[in-house]
Design a protein around this motif. Sequence first.
Motif, PDB file in Angstrom:
ATOM      1  N   LYS A 145      79.816 -70.886 -45.112  1.00  0.00           N
ATOM      2  CA  LYS A 145      81.113 -71.573 -45.139  1.00  0.00           C
ATOM      3  C   LYS A 145      82.275 -70.607 -45.389  1.00  0.00           C
ATOM      4  CE  LYS A 145      79.038 -75.888 -46.735  1.00  0.00           C
ATOM      5  NZ  LYS A 145      78.987 -76.926 -47.806  1.00  0.00           N
ATOM      6  N   GLY A 146      82.138 -69.409 -44.811  1.00  0.00           N
ATOM      7  CA  GLY A 146      83.226 -68.439 -44.899  1.00  0.00           C
ATOM      8  C   GLY A 146      83.225 -67.564 -46.125  1.00  0.00           C
ATOM      9  N   TYR A 147      82.265 -67.737 -47.007  1.00  0.00           N
ATOM     10  CA  TYR A 147      82.220 -66.935 -48.233  1.00  0.00           C
ATOM     11  C   TYR A 147      81.251 -65.747 -48.081  1.00  0.00           C
ATOM     12  CZ  TYR A 147      84.617 -70.751 -50.668  1.00  0.00           C
ATOM     13  OH  TYR A 147      85.521 -71.697 -51.059  1.00  0.00           O
ATOM     14  N   GLY A 148      81.529 -64.684 -48.831  1.00  0.00           N
ATOM     15  CA  GLY A 148      80.564 -63.599 -48.986  1.00  0.00           C
ATOM     16  C   GLY A 148      80.448 -62.621 -47.841  1.00  0.00           C
ATOM     17  N   ASP A 149      81.535 -62.346 -47.112  1.00  0.00           N
ATOM     18  CA  ASP A 149      81.470 -61.322 -46.059  1.00  0.00           C
ATOM     19  C   ASP A 149      81.042 -59.971 -46.633  1.00  0.00           C
ATOM     20  OD1 ASP A 149      82.481 -63.365 -44.474  1.00  0.00           O
ATOM     21  OD2 ASP A 149      83.845 -62.023 -43.387  1.00  0.00           O
ATOM     22  N   PHE A 150      81.480 -59.685 -47.859  1.00  0.00           N
ATOM     23  CA  PHE A 150      81.109 -58.426 -48.509  1.00  0.00           C
ATOM     24  C   PHE A 150      79.590 -58.289 -48.593  1.00  0.00           C
ATOM     25  CE2 PHE A 150      79.663 -56.421 -52.445  1.00  0.00           C
ATOM     26  CZ  PHE A 150      80.164 -55.145 -52.295  1.00  0.00           C
ATOM     27  N   PHE A 151      78.912 -59.349 -49.011  1.00  0.00           N
ATOM     28  CA  PHE A 151      77.458 -59.306 -49.183  1.00  0.00           C
ATOM     29  C   PHE A 151      76.745 -59.146 -47.836  1.00  0.00           C
ATOM     30  CE2 PHE A 151      79.092 -61.569 -52.878  1.00  0.00           C
ATOM     31  CZ  PHE A 151      78.480 -60.875 -53.910  1.00  0.00           C
ATOM     32  N   VAL A 152      77.268 -59.813 -46.813  1.00  0.00           N
ATOM     33  CA  VAL A 152      76.696 -59.666 -45.469  1.00  0.00           C
ATOM     34  C   VAL A 152      76.860 -58.224 -45.004  1.00  0.00           C
ATOM     35  CG1 VAL A 152      76.800 -60.416 -43.058  1.00  0.00           C
ATOM     36  CG2 VAL A 152      77.139 -62.081 -44.890  1.00  0.00           C
ATOM     37  N   GLY A 153      78.011 -57.630 -45.280  1.00  0.00           N
ATOM     38  CA  GLY A 153      78.250 -56.240 -44.911  1.00  0.00           C
ATOM     39  C   GLY A 153      77.255 -55.301 -45.577  1.00  0.00           C
ATOM     40  N   ILE A 154      76.952 -55.571 -46.846  1.00  0.00           N
ATOM     41  CA  ILE A 154      75.963 -54.748 -47.554  1.00  0.00           C
ATOM     42  C   ILE A 154      74.588 -54.913 -46.917  1.00  0.00           C
ATOM     43  CG2 ILE A 154      74.745 -54.421 -49.734  1.00  0.00           C
ATOM     44  CD1 ILE A 154      77.553 -53.295 -49.771  1.00  0.00           C
ATOM     45  N   PHE A 155      74.226 -56.151 -46.577  1.00  0.00           N
ATOM     46  CA  PHE A 155      72.917 -56.376 -45.971  1.00  0.00           C
ATOM     47  C   PHE A 155      72.811 -55.736 -44.584  1.00  0.00           C
ATOM     48  CE2 PHE A 155      72.101 -59.817 -49.096  1.00  0.00           C
ATOM     49  CZ  PHE A 155      70.816 -59.441 -49.443  1.00  0.00           C
ATOM     50  N   TYR A 156      73.898 -55.679 -43.843  1.00  0.00           N
ATOM     51  CA  TYR A 156      73.880 -54.972 -42.562  1.00  0.00           C
ATOM     52  C   TYR A 156      73.515 -53.495 -42.765  1.00  0.00           C
ATOM     53  CZ  TYR A 156      76.122 -58.779 -39.914  1.00  0.00           C
ATOM     54  OH  TYR A 156      76.399 -59.973 -39.284  1.00  0.00           O
ATOM     55  N   GLN A 157      73.884 -52.944 -43.902  1.00  0.00           N
ATOM     56  CA  GLN A 157      73.675 -51.515 -44.144  1.00  0.00           C
ATOM     57  C   GLN A 157      72.234 -51.155 -44.488  1.00  0.00           C
ATOM     58  OE1 GLN A 157      76.955 -49.438 -46.377  1.00  0.00           O
ATOM     59  NE2 GLN A 157      77.791 -51.513 -46.557  1.00  0.00           N
ATOM     60  N   ILE A 158      71.395 -52.146 -44.779  1.00  0.00           N
ATOM     61  CA  ILE A 158      70.001 -51.828 -45.110  1.00  0.00           C
ATOM     62  C   ILE A 158      69.247 -51.275 -43.905  1.00  0.00           C
ATOM     63  CG2 ILE A 158      69.981 -53.639 -46.878  1.00  0.00           C
ATOM     64  CD1 ILE A 158      68.142 -55.261 -45.073  1.00  0.00           C
ATOM     65  N   GLU A 159      69.845 -51.400 -42.719  1.00  0.00           N
ATOM     66  CA  GLU A 159      69.216 -50.866 -41.509  1.00  0.00           C
ATOM     67  C   GLU A 159      69.199 -49.334 -41.478  1.00  0.00           C
ATOM     68  OE1 GLU A 159      68.055 -53.014 -38.383  1.00  0.00           O
ATOM     69  OE2 GLU A 159      67.565 -53.636 -40.415  1.00  0.00           O
ATOM     70  N   LEU A 160      69.890 -48.701 -42.427  1.00  0.00           N
ATOM     71  CA  LEU A 160      69.959 -47.238 -42.431  1.00  0.00           C
ATOM     72  C   LEU A 160      68.580 -46.591 -42.498  1.00  0.00           C
ATOM     73  CD1 LEU A 160      71.766 -44.705 -42.544  1.00  0.00           C
ATOM     74  CD2 LEU A 160      71.747 -44.918 -45.049  1.00  0.00           C
ATOM     75  N   ALA A 161      67.604 -47.288 -43.051  1.00  0.00           N
ATOM     76  CA  ALA A 161      66.258 -46.712 -43.169  1.00  0.00           C
ATOM     77  C   ALA A 161      65.539 -46.624 -41.822  1.00  0.00           C
ATOM     78  CB  ALA A 161      65.424 -47.549 -44.145  1.00  0.00           C
ATOM     79  N   ILE A 162      65.947 -47.434 -40.868  1.00  0.00           N
ATOM     80  CA  ILE A 162      65.234 -47.525 -39.583  1.00  0.00           C
ATOM     81  C   ILE A 162      65.165 -46.199 -38.833  1.00  0.00           C
ATOM     82  CG2 ILE A 162      65.227 -48.608 -37.297  1.00  0.00           C
ATOM     83  CD1 ILE A 162      64.262 -50.431 -39.503  1.00  0.00           C
ATOM     84  N   PRO A 163      66.272 -45.439 -38.674  1.00  0.00           N
ATOM     85  CA  PRO A 163      66.167 -44.179 -37.924  1.00  0.00           C
ATOM     86  C   PRO A 163      65.128 -43.220 -38.500  1.00  0.00           C
ATOM     87  CG  PRO A 163      68.463 -44.785 -38.215  1.00  0.00           C
ATOM     88  CD  PRO A 163      67.667 -45.737 -39.050  1.00  0.00           C
TER      89      PRO A 163
END
Length: 268
Positions: A145-163
């Motif tokens: 419902k429009g809340y927590g973009d910051f937290f979503v941004g952090i979760f997007y960054q967990i992909e750093l381990a993939i390379p």
Amino acid sequence: MEVAGLTLVGGATFSCTYLLIRRILLSGFSHKISIDILCDLSLKIVSSLQAIASFTIGNIIATACQGNIMTDRHWLTNSYAVFALPYFVYDVVAMYEVHYHQYKEIQKKPLLFGIQHFLRRNKAMMIHHIVLPIIFYPAIILLRKGYGDFFVGIFYQIELAIPFIVFRGALAELNMKDTALYVISGLLMIVTFAVTRVTVFPYLYWKYSIHANISFWEVPWNIPIKCNVGCLIILVLQVYWLAIMVKGAVRVFYKMYITRISKKSSTE
């Protein structure tokens, strides 16, 4: 209409990137490396590019939403979720192509046989590729419902381990397990995985404690139970995979130690 268009662009981007990389690798290395490995390397490169894009976008979102981590918004938060959704479909198709070239016995069989053969040998990945978009896409697009973009941004960054994960896998495919590069990549994989996928949860709770002006230990009692349960499930899975990685690293170092002892004994 905008969502459909962005989804199509995402699907086309991942598919065309894979086809382009595969074509380049096949034209340059098909006389040295088998087609199944070249296709798998293409798959790994695209996975790494997606991971880097996810990390970069997540960093942009999290940096822009530092004012109020609950209400600050960034247009990339939902847009990237829509753009990246077809990645899971593309990835399954590309994985099937790799599987098709790996197992010669399915090449003369009906398509349905090949698909069943593929699904039986990739159950865990198929569950991952089905469950993840089913849970996280609605959570990001609808349920927040429009809340927590910051937290979503952090979760997007967990992909750093993939390379680091796919690079280590690529070295294994190229028979480079006995090299220092393989060991170093394995250590980097473990460190980045631990930081981005395990310590990220205490970090998020700490950030919320600052936002809500409460202690770190009070956070679980001041957020919805679904958030605690969701974080716990994801954290347990990450700790499980991290334990497997550490166990593998210990095995590699033990093998190196035994080899060194054997060489030393033979020279005495």
